[in-house]
Scaffold this motif. Structure first.
Motif, mmCIF file in Angstrom:
data_model
loop_
_atom_site.group_PDB
_atom_site.id
_atom_site.type_symbol
_atom_site.label_atom_id
_atom_site.label_comp_id
_atom_site.label_asym_id
_atom_site.label_seq_id
_atom_site.Cartn_x
_atom_site.Cartn_y
_atom_site.Cartn_z
ATOM 1 N N ASP A 272 0.836 -1.196 0.000
ATOM 2 C CA ASP A 272 0.000 0.000 0.000
ATOM 3 C C ASP A 272 0.872 1.249 0.000
ATOM 4 O OD1 ASP A 272 0.934 0.129 2.699
ATOM 5 O OD2 ASP A 272 -0.766 -1.095 3.340
ATOM 6 N N ARG A 274 1.414 4.794 2.092
ATOM 7 C CA ARG A 274 1.106 5.349 3.414
ATOM 8 C C ARG A 274 1.568 6.799 3.488
ATOM 9 N NH1 ARG A 274 0.258 1.132 7.775
ATOM 10 N NH2 ARG A 274 -0.168 -0.769 6.567
ATOM 11 N N THR A 276 1.738 9.863 6.111
ATOM 12 C CA THR A 276 1.681 10.131 7.549
ATOM 13 C C THR A 276 1.907 11.610 7.791
ATOM 14 O OG1 THR A 276 2.635 7.934 7.934
ATOM 15 C CG2 THR A 276 2.572 9.457 9.795
ATOM 16 N N GLN A 298 -2.544 8.617 9.706
ATOM 17 C CA GLN A 298 -1.925 8.046 8.512
ATOM 18 C C GLN A 298 -3.012 7.601 7.543
ATOM 19 O OE1 GLN A 298 0.063 3.963 8.523
ATOM 20 N NE2 GLN A 298 1.875 5.303 8.449
ATOM 21 N N ILE A 300 -3.878 5.252 4.486
ATOM 22 C CA ILE A 300 -3.395 4.027 3.868
ATOM 23 C C ILE A 300 -4.190 3.798 2.592
ATOM 24 C CG2 ILE A 300 -3.017 1.553 4.165
ATOM 25 C CD1 ILE A 300 -3.039 2.068 7.211
#
Length: 392
Positions: A272, A274, A276, A298, A300
């Motif tokens: 994936d 991500r 953040t 985060q 995703i």
């Protein structure tokens, strides 16, 4: 009180994970000579909880326990052996806390995989951590500039923007006049096996690139937006400009900000993407889905969907930039993908990926042989063959 706190932190470290402050507190308590008897009892208790046959050769138990005690408490005298049976129990149990390299520590809790017979392996001693940055910039005209061999100072001028290599090895774009549309795009590529590179864009925004990553960006930001694209992992500190939102894209995923600090992990070999957020606010878009995240959250992105995770461990996310591998419940495959990028090696598994989870902090300056030797202590064996790590 100290004994109770030591046991509380030890148990939490094994089964839940600790904050950075708790980790520091645990190892301060671990060095307290007045708690030796309590530590021994705790390790014995933990040994009893381990499943299956927990025996190991005396030489291996000695090596594990000596390494732990000597590196964590070099200033204290090692406890005397109190009979081989007790010593072996302590060695096996204490091996859940293994210190490796430059002040870091390494922890593995692996109840699903029993140690096999120790197989002595020969690992090359010259595979160290990256010692230099080997990043390369591709200019709009196709020219390539290899930063490790480039001298400090002005590298080139593109339109009204000067490209500089600073004395500390950082890269900076500095406008010398009004932006020109014809300046085009540059790409900064940081290969596997290269130290983190720090760059300042023409608008004052900062970008840090992890190993095995690249970012493509305009030499000068013109028009009504600032748009870049990324592969791999990058951390951004975006200069605020309300009139020009900053856009970071990876495939169909776009992050939109005005001025903020955030990390993007978008390696192709990860399942994936991500994003953040550390500071400010960002909006993440993927196809028809959009999500806004706040600091500490985060996004995703996977299979076209966006999930938002709260209370993210920011220290773990940013550990690559600070020079560490920080793990909390990290599986072996995930750890070895990081190892592959950092040391520029390929990783293969002869019998599938062993089931193991890790926690701890390892300085990224530790050598690859030290990393692999640490894994051997827990029944995860590997060999190196022509730049390839083969997990047995």
């Amino acid at each position: 009180m100290k004994e109770q706190r030591l046991e509380e932190l030890f148990r939490k470290h094994l089964y839940e994970g600790l904050t950075d402050a708790e980790e520091t507190e645990l190892f301060q308590l671990w060095l307290d000579p007045l708690l030796e008897s309590r530590k021994a009892q705790m390790l014995n208790d933990f040994y009893d909880e381990l499943p299956g046959d927990k025996d190991m050769p005396e030489s291996d138990a000695d090596a594990i326990f000596q390494r732990i005690v000597q590196k964590q408490a070099a200033e204290h005298r090692l406890p005397a052996k109190r009979g081989w049976t007790v010593w072996r129990r302590l060695a096996v149990a204490a091996s859940v806390l293994l210190v490796i390299g430059l002040g870091g520590y390494f922890f593995l809790y692996n109840k699903g995989r029993q140690p096999r017979e120790i197989v002595k392996s020969v690992l090359p001693a010259d595979i160290g951590a990256p010692g230099i940055n080997r990043a390369m910039i591709t200019l709009a005209n196709g020219q390539k500039i290899y930063l490790d061999s480039a001298a400090n100072g002005s590298l080139t001028i593109q339109g009204a923007v000067k490209l500089l290599k600073l004395e500390d090895g950082k890269i900076a774009y500095k406008a010398t006049g009004a932006p020109q549309e014809a300046a085009g795009y540059n790409t900064l590529f940081n290969p596997r096996g290269s130290r983190v590179i720090d760059m300042t864009l023409a608008d004052g925004s900062h970008v840090w690139l992890n190993a095995g990553s690249s970012v493509t960006y305009p030499v000068a930001f013109t028009g009504n937006e600032r748009r870049v694209s990324v592969e791999g992992e990058a951390y951004f500190e975006v200069a605020h400009d309300a009139s020009k939102p900053f856009m970071v894209s990876k495939g169909k995923t776009t992050v939109r900000v005005l001025g903020t600090r955030f990390n993007v992990n978008a390696y192709d070999d990860e399942a994936d993407i991500r994003i953040t957020l550390l500071q400010g606010a960002v909006q993440v878009t993927n196809y028809q889905f959009t999500a806004a995240i706040k600091p500490g959250e985060q996004a995703i992105v996977k299979a076209g969907n966006i999930d938002v995770k709260g209370s993210v461990d920011l220290e773990q996310v940013m550990s690559w930039k600070e020079g560490y591998f920080r793990m909390k419940g990290t599986d072996l495959a995930s750890l070895m993908r990081q190892v592959a990028r950092w040391y520029d090696v390929q990783v293969e598994y002869e019998n599938g990926v062993p089931a193991a989870s890790f926690g701890g902090l390892i300085n990224r300056d530790v050598s690859l042989p030290d990393m692999l030797k640490a894994l051997e202590q827990y029944g995860i064996y590997s060999r190196i063959d022509n730049g390839k790590v083969i997990v047995q």
